[in-house]
Motif scaffolding. Structure first.
Motif, PDB file in Angstrom:
ATOM      1  N   ALA A   1       0.819  -1.206   0.000  1.00  0.00           N
ATOM      2  CA  ALA A   1       0.000   0.000   0.000  1.00  0.00           C
ATOM      3  C   ALA A   1       0.856   1.260   0.000  1.00  0.00           C
ATOM      4  O   ALA A   1       0.561   2.239  -0.698  1.00  0.00           O
ATOM      5  N   GLU A   2       1.918   1.253   0.797  1.00  0.00           N
ATOM      6  CA  GLU A   2       2.804   2.421   0.841  1.00  0.00           C
ATOM      7  C   GLU A   2       3.474   2.660  -0.511  1.00  0.00           C
ATOM      8  O   GLU A   2       3.594   3.814  -0.961  1.00  0.00           O
ATOM      9  N   GLN A   3       3.926   1.588  -1.156  1.00  0.00           N
ATOM     10  CA  GLN A   3       4.566   1.743  -2.456  1.00  0.00           C
ATOM     11  C   GLN A   3       3.586   2.286  -3.492  1.00  0.00           C
ATOM     12  O   GLN A   3       3.921   3.169  -4.294  1.00  0.00           O
TER      13      GLN A   3
ATOM     14  N   ARG B   1       1.744   6.722  -6.815  1.00  0.00           N
ATOM     15  CA  ARG B   1       0.642   7.559  -7.262  1.00  0.00           C
ATOM     16  C   ARG B   1       0.902   9.035  -6.980  1.00  0.00           C
ATOM     17  O   ARG B   1       0.649   9.895  -7.824  1.00  0.00           O
ATOM     18  N   LEU B   2       1.424   9.315  -5.793  1.00  0.00           N
ATOM     19  CA  LEU B   2       1.725  10.706  -5.455  1.00  0.00           C
ATOM     20  C   LEU B   2       2.806  11.280  -6.357  1.00  0.00           C
ATOM     21  O   LEU B   2       2.751  12.460  -6.743  1.00  0.00           O
TER      22      LEU B   2
ATOM     23  N   LEU C   1      -0.985  17.831 -10.356  1.00  0.00           N
ATOM     24  CA  LEU C   1      -1.895  18.394  -9.378  1.00  0.00           C
ATOM     25  C   LEU C   1      -1.583  19.864  -9.108  1.00  0.00           C
ATOM     26  O   LEU C   1      -2.491  20.707  -9.049  1.00  0.00           O
ATOM     27  N   GLU C   2      -0.312  20.182  -8.950  1.00  0.00           N
ATOM     28  CA  GLU C   2       0.060  21.581  -8.694  1.00  0.00           C
ATOM     29  C   GLU C   2      -0.321  22.478  -9.875  1.00  0.00           C
ATOM     30  O   GLU C   2      -0.811  23.597  -9.673  1.00  0.00           O
TER      31      GLU C   2
END
Length: 488
Positions: free
Chosen positions: A303-305, A310-311, A318-319
């Motif tokens: 999940a962390e990976q 994704r981030l 997104l910015e």
């Protein structure tokens, strides 16, 4: 056929009531696949169970378990790498000195025994499935999603209280989750915990030892409360029976440790049953926790990976999108505020103009009415010299005025005088108020004076006091309270 005929005839040779005959017929239909009980044996079992069909079916299930002679091996049913609820996880073990020596005869005997055990186990499962279906059909499975079924406590809390009543209030048990099995699986998945299923049997001779020496031990209880989600059910319940077949539990009581990957994929890590010591149970629960720790670490790492990937992909986009969105929103907000301000100013101007025009119109109407009444009052004149019928009029504000009329004057003339009272010369400066719409009333007897064509003499108004009362319109604001009422 004979038993059915006797039951339907209403005169049972064994003296059974119609309700007992129905229970006997149902029990024989449930057990007919195995041929275990004839009519007399079935009656004997039902009588020993106080004609409780549920308990008689439990005795029947226990009987076929004992006749099968199958016991589940004590130990793990597979780890994370084992097949999902594979049949080999519950295959009975066969051990003998001849097998240990590896002789051909011993191997043949062991093979034959294994085949017979396998056939017996399969037949027992098929029979149990048929019994379960018949039970569900005859007694109903209860309300959907509630886990209601045959016999035994419905909820985990009720089962816990039932066990405490049997084995004493001083016995402390682990906390059973008070929900259905499906809800327990979902809860374990959400909490990233293993699910422990306790299958309770009120008729098993091993239950007292299992409850007191395993579930009643403090360190076992603490471990189950802190590290697992514990669901419990009475094997007499329809839902619990289905769960037992799902996890391939061949005897009760037992503890099944399950890794709930999803509602459709559950892996049995341990099946704890038989003659166990608390230390053995703790050791195997710890082993299951090790499996769960590895599974949990794998899930968290995955999940962390996924989150980091994704981030990383979305950050720059997104910015940029946020900057564009902020500019767009700022421009739209400025335009919206400008349009809103213009709209409010225009609406306020219209409201003000309409209110002003309405006020001017009403004022003009009021002045026109007053002028009209003044003109009529000037033409009305004073009473004639021969007028002898004196009438006193009381206004709504409490003032009184008086005038003499001819006996032949009509009530219509009295109404005209009442309407023009504020504008007559003799009432100038008295600040009299007469509503636009009114009715005249006599005091004794109290009645409305509406026969305007009648004369004062006919109505016997001479020397009386009459009352002027305002008439309210059907609208919210009566004309009696309208600002057009004339005052002098």
């Amino acid at each position: 056929m004979s038993s059915s005929a006797n039951s339907s005839a209403g005169t049972d040779p064994d003296g059974l009531t119609p309700q007992q005959q129905d229970k006997l017929r149902t029990f024989q239909e449930v057990t007919s696949a195995q041929g275990h009980f004839d009519r007399s044996s079935a009656i004997q079992i039902l009588r020993s169970c106080n004609w409780s069909l549920e308990q008689a079916v439990q005795v029947y299930l226990a009987t076929i378990d004992e006749e099968a002679g199958i016991r589940h091996p004590i130990g793990s049913t597979g780890g994370l790498g084992a097949p999902l609820l594979d049949a080999s996880q519950v295959e009975p073990e066969v051990s003998s000195p001849a097998r240990a020596r590896g002789s051909p005869a011993a191997a043949d005997d062991a093979g034959r025994a294994g085949i017979m055990d396998w056939l017996s186990a399969g037949f027992r499962r098929l029979s149990a499935s048929v019994v379960c279906l018949v039970r569900a059909f005859v007694f109903g499975a209860g309300r959907a999603g509630t886990g209601l079924g045959l016999g035994g406590p419905v909820s985990g809390r009720a089962l816990q209280q039932s066990i405490a009543q049997v084995y004493g209030p001083g016995l402390e048990l682990p906390q059973f989750v008070d929900c259905t099995f499906t809800e327990a699986v979902s809860s374990a998945r959400q909490q990233l915990k293993l699910l422990v299923v306790y299958l309770h049997s009120a008729i098993s001779p091993q239950t007292p030892v299992f409850v007191r020496d395993i579930l009643g031990k403090e360190f076992v209880r603490t471990m189950l409360d802190d590290s697992f989600v514990l669901w419990a059910g009475d094997i007499a319940r329809g839902e619990t029976h289905v769960v037992a077949m799902t996890v391939h539990a061949l005897e009760t009581p037992c503890l099944a440790v399950i890794l709930p990957r999803s509602l459709d994929e559950m892996r049995v890590l341990e099946m704890l049953t038989g003659d166990l010591q608390p230390d053995q149970v703790v050791a195997r629960l710890v082993s299951c926790l090790d499996h769960m720790d590895a599974h949990r670490a794998e899930l968290m790492a995955r999940a962390e990976q996924q989150t980091e990937d994704r981030l990383l992909r979305e950050q720059q986009d997104l910015e940029y999108q946020e900057a564009l969105e902020m500019d767009r929103l700022r421009i739209e907000e400025e335009e919206r505020q400008t349009q809103e301000r213009k709209k409010q100013e225009e609406e306020a101007r219209k409201v003000e103009e309409e209110a002003k025009a309405e006020a001017e119109k009403k004022e003009q109407e009021r002045l026109a009415i007053i002028e009209g009444k003044k003109s009529r009052a000037a033409a009305f004149g004073g009473p004639p010299p021969e007028a002898s019928a004196s009438i006193s009029l009381r206004l709504p504000a409490g003032q009184r005025v008086q005038r003499k009329f001819l006996p032949t004057a009509t009530l219509e003339e009295v109404y005209q005088w009442a309407e023009l009272v504020p504008f007559l010369p003799e009432n100038e400066g008295k600040q009299l108020l007469v509503p636009d719409r009114f009715v005249l009333k006599s005091n004794f007897p109290s009645r409305d004076l509406v026969e305007k064509e009648q004369t004062v003499e006919a109505l016997k108004l001479a020397g009386t006091n009459i009352l002027l009362a305002a008439i309210e319109d059907d609208d919210d604001e009566p004309e009696a309270q309208a600002p057009s009422a004339a005052t002098v």
